[in-house]
Design a protein around this motif. Structure first.
Motif, short mmCIF file in Angstrom:
data_model
loop_
_atom_site.label_atom_id
_atom_site.label_comp_id
_atom_site.label_asym_id
_atom_site.label_seq_id
_atom_site.Cartn_x
_atom_site.Cartn_y
_atom_site.Cartn_z
N TRP A 13 0.89 -1.00 0.08
CA TRP A 13 0.01 -0.08 0.13
C TRP A 13 1.05 1.20 0.06
O TRP A 13 0.50 2.22 -0.67
N TRP A 14 1.75 1.46 0.85
CA TRP A 14 2.84 2.32 0.91
C TRP A 14 3.33 2.43 -0.52
O TRP A 14 3.38 3.82 -1.05
N ASN A 15 3.97 1.50 -1.28
CA ASN A 15 4.41 1.60 -2.33
C ASN A 15 3.63 2.27 -3.47
O ASN A 15 3.93 2.98 -4.22
N ARG A 31 4.44 6.27 -5.16
CA ARG A 31 4.06 6.33 -6.38
C ARG A 31 2.86 6.79 -6.99
O ARG A 31 2.65 7.22 -7.93
N ASN A 32 2.47 7.68 -5.89
CA ASN A 32 1.42 8.68 -6.15
C ASN A 32 2.04 9.95 -6.22
O ASN A 32 2.89 10.59 -5.18
N THR A 33 2.16 10.59 -7.40
CA THR A 33 3.04 11.90 -7.73
C THR A 33 2.41 13.01 -7.19
O THR A 33 3.12 14.05 -6.87
N LYS A 34 0.97 13.02 -6.74
CA LYS A 34 0.63 14.18 -5.83
C LYS A 34 1.28 14.16 -4.39
O LYS A 34 1.59 15.26 -3.90
N ALA A 55 6.51 4.85 8.58
CA ALA A 55 5.53 6.12 8.99
C ALA A 55 4.49 6.24 8.07
O ALA A 55 3.33 6.75 8.43
N ALA A 56 4.67 5.52 6.84
CA ALA A 56 3.77 5.85 5.75
C ALA A 56 2.77 4.47 5.26
O ALA A 56 2.18 4.26 4.47
#
Length: 641
Positions: free
Chosen positions: A145-147, A152-155, A206-207
């Motif tokens: 999920w982090w990845n 990989r979420n550019t925002k 952390a993420a």
């Protein structure tokens, strides 16, 4: 000091098993134990039994001195509202970590890791049954999920960090089983595990608590996210989300689940004290089967200046710490007040090698200064003009010794010639080399003239908050004046210094540095070749290495280009042996080019530890790359009752 090594393919798994088998731990046969306060919650039906809170195979930590006892508060202090002391003390949890001696990478929350032959795939086996601090399972799904939704979420992440990128692509995480994931890179990334063991590695975990963070992610809470953004006073959901996972925002969020030994109960947000209390789901035990940590809680007083922290220390109000009290100018008062403060000392050994490095920007925009700064004979002459032994006695209280910008003795990368060349204090020899550099003409006051016919004069920047560095530079100003060079120490704020570097507007810099320990040299080589803008001996070349299209970048010299190629070999090498081989070749060029003028070996610093606190090592490396004191196993520190 031992030579470093890193746990490689299949070896990490083997060592992890050896820890479990060879520790003398009897937990499987005799059961686990827990802190009395947690046992009371179990008895009251408010918490599951300890066996259900621990992983199937918890990580067994061997205490340095002895198995400890539960109870007590560890008091420490920090400065301002964004310092890393909190992360160093209670936030050092990641998939792999440094061992206490800083000689290898070892498993942490991950049970093991296997690396393929070309360092493009890292397969992590997690500890089955590991739980977040709120009791929810930690599994491969969290890392995937982090990845997919953070990295990989550019925002959220416009550009993936370099250490998580290879071949121009961000790492891809794939689930193999509930307790197994593989990190795949498009090209070799030999430094990945080392980087994860540094401050950088905490960003992943952390993420990673997806069950908590999904509510702040628009893709998973499209109808409710606007209300959360408004309630938090954030600009948009991206800012809100990044505040939850970034530093220091994550230490201001009381709700964030963690895998750390202590859980935040008073935030790092406009308060005078941060508090963290024992994590009932912490995944580690000692060799007797006692769930860690031993301390009930940690308090971190937030002070307005470093002097206040020193006063707290000598008054006995800090139990164990080196940050902010380890400076050379504070050493005397710390040593003298041991009895009053009820503490002893441990050595906080600086990870860097040199107490004061002096750089001259060989890519200077002024052609006359560029000409002399780029002349090796000029730099050698200035080196011979420095009375390092006088500096040692007057600035470093006789605790240092003459040393160039080189790895520390006893490390795998140590080069005796590199460490000792051009150290002699010899004014005649200094003048000979300066003459050899072609600057023989002088003005009426005896100062040497550059190719433009003007006096050679330049400034060396130093941190305003480092008076000891300014004092040393003022002495060096006198030494260089004696050989006809007009150098002006220029104290400045950190932001101004870095702005000058980024714009290639610097003359020179006076700074502590040098990759003293091997891992520091491998991960942060800015003093050894033009690696980034902080490589202040050739700023424009460093900018070129990071981004050739930078408007302030400049094509490097052939020697520097060769070093850049060698460092890429370091980054791609799958084993430490090959990394060190390439790094030694790189350092041989550094030695021959003599980019940086060193002064003295940085003296050992000291930290304090209460006389009744146990399991604290007598020597702890000191640097953010090691995350002092995190790898020293604070979860095993305890008070003798």
């Amino acid at each position: 000091m031992q030579h470093v090594r890193i746990l490689g393919r299949r070896v990490v798994s083997t060592v992890a098993a050896a820890i479990l088998i060879g520790s003398g731990w009897a937990g499987a046969a005799f059961g686990f134990q827990e802190a009395p306060e947690l046992k009371a919650l179990v008895d009251a039906g408010k918490l599951p039994p300890v066996e259900q809170r621990l992983p199937k195979e918890p990580l067994v930590l061997t205490p340095l001195e002895s198995v400890g006892t539960y109870g007590g508060t560890w008091r420490t202090a920090t400065f301002g509202g964004g310092d890393s002391e909190i992360e160093r003390s209670i936030g050092y949890t990641r998939l792999v970590r440094w061992n206490p001696e800083w000689t290898e990478v070892i498993p942490d929350i991950a049970k093991s890791v296997e690396v393929n032959d070309n360092a493009t795939e890292y397969t992590f086996t997690l500890r089955e049954g590991t739980r977040w601090s709120d009791g929810e399972p930690f599994t491969a799904d969290d890392l995937v999920w982090w990845n997919e939704n953070v990295l990989r979420n550019t925002k959220i992440t416009p550009a993936a960090p370099d250490w998580l990128t290879a071949g121009g692509e961000a790492v891809k995480v794939e689930k193999l089983a509930d307790d197994k994931v593989v990190f795949k890179f498009a090209a070799p990334n030999g430094l990945f595990l080392m980087n994860m063991a540094t401050v950088r590695g905490s960003d992943i975990l952390a993420a990673a608590p997806a069950h908590y963070l999904k509510q702040f992610h628009k893709d998973f809470n499209p109808t409710g996210i606007d209300a959360l953004v408004k309630a938090a006073g954030a600009t948009d959901w991206v800012q809100l989300f990044n505040n939850k996972i970034g530093f220091p925002g994550r230490w201001r969020d009381l709700g964030r689940p963690t895998l750390d030994a202590w859980v935040l109960t008073a935030p790092y947000n406009g308060t005078t004290q941060v508090v963290a209390e024992r994590n009932p789901y912490y995944a580690k035990v000692d060799t007797a089967g006692n769930q860690l940590p031993y301390f009930d809680r940690i308090t971190i007083d937030v002070m307005q200046d470093t002097q206040a922290i020193i006063l707290k220390a000598i008054s006995g109000e800090i139990d164990m710490q080196n940050r902010f009290i380890e400076t050379t100018d504070a050493r005397t008062v710390i040593v003298q007040n041991q009895q009053k403060g009820g503490y002893g000392l441990f050595i906080a050994r600086p990870a860097w090698s040199n107490a004061l490095l002096i750089t001259l920007n060989q890519t200077h925009k002024n052609p006359a200064l560029r000409a002399v700064f780029s002349n090796k004979d000029f730099r050698i002459g200035l080196s011979y003009a420095i009375n390092r032994e006088e500096l040692n006695q007057l600035i470093y209280a006789g605790q240092a010794k003459p040393y160039q910008a080189a790895p520390r003795e006893g490390t795998a990368l140590y080069d005796e010639k590199m460490a000792t060349q051009y150290l002699e204090y010899n004014v005649d020899l200094a003048n000979q080399y300066l003459d050899k550099a072609g600057i023989t003409k002088r003005d009426a006051e005896g100062y040497r003239l550059g190719q433009d016919g003007k006096r050679i004069t330049f400034a060396i920047d130093a941190l305003t908050g480092s008076p000891i560095q300014v004092d040393a530079l003022e002495m060096i100003q006198r030494y260089w004046r004696a050989v006809g060079i007009d150098m002006q120490p220029r104290p400045a704020e950190r932001s101004l210094i870095f702005s000058r570097l980024q714009n290639n507007d610097n003359d020179g810099l006076g700074w502590v540095g040098g990759g003293g320990y091997d891992f520091l040299g491998l991960l942060d080589p800015k003093w050894y070749f033009p690696h980034e803008y902080e490589s202040s001996f050739a700023t424009a070349w460093g900018l070129y290495y990071q981004n050739p299209k930078d408007p302030n970048a400049e094509e490097p010299s052939p020697a520097a280009k060769k070093q850049m190629d060698l460092y890429r070999q370091v980054q791609e090498a799958p084993t430490l042996e090959k990394q060190l081989e390439a790094m030694k070749e790189l350092l041989a060029i550094t030695r021959d080019e003599f980019y940086v003028i060193g002064t003295n070996l940085e003296p050992d610093r000291v930290g304090i530890v209460k006389t009744n606190m146990h399991n604290v090592p007598k020597v702890i490396p000191s640097t953010s790359f090691y995350m002092t004191p995190g790898p020293a196993k604070p979860e095993t520190f305890y008070y003798q009752q």
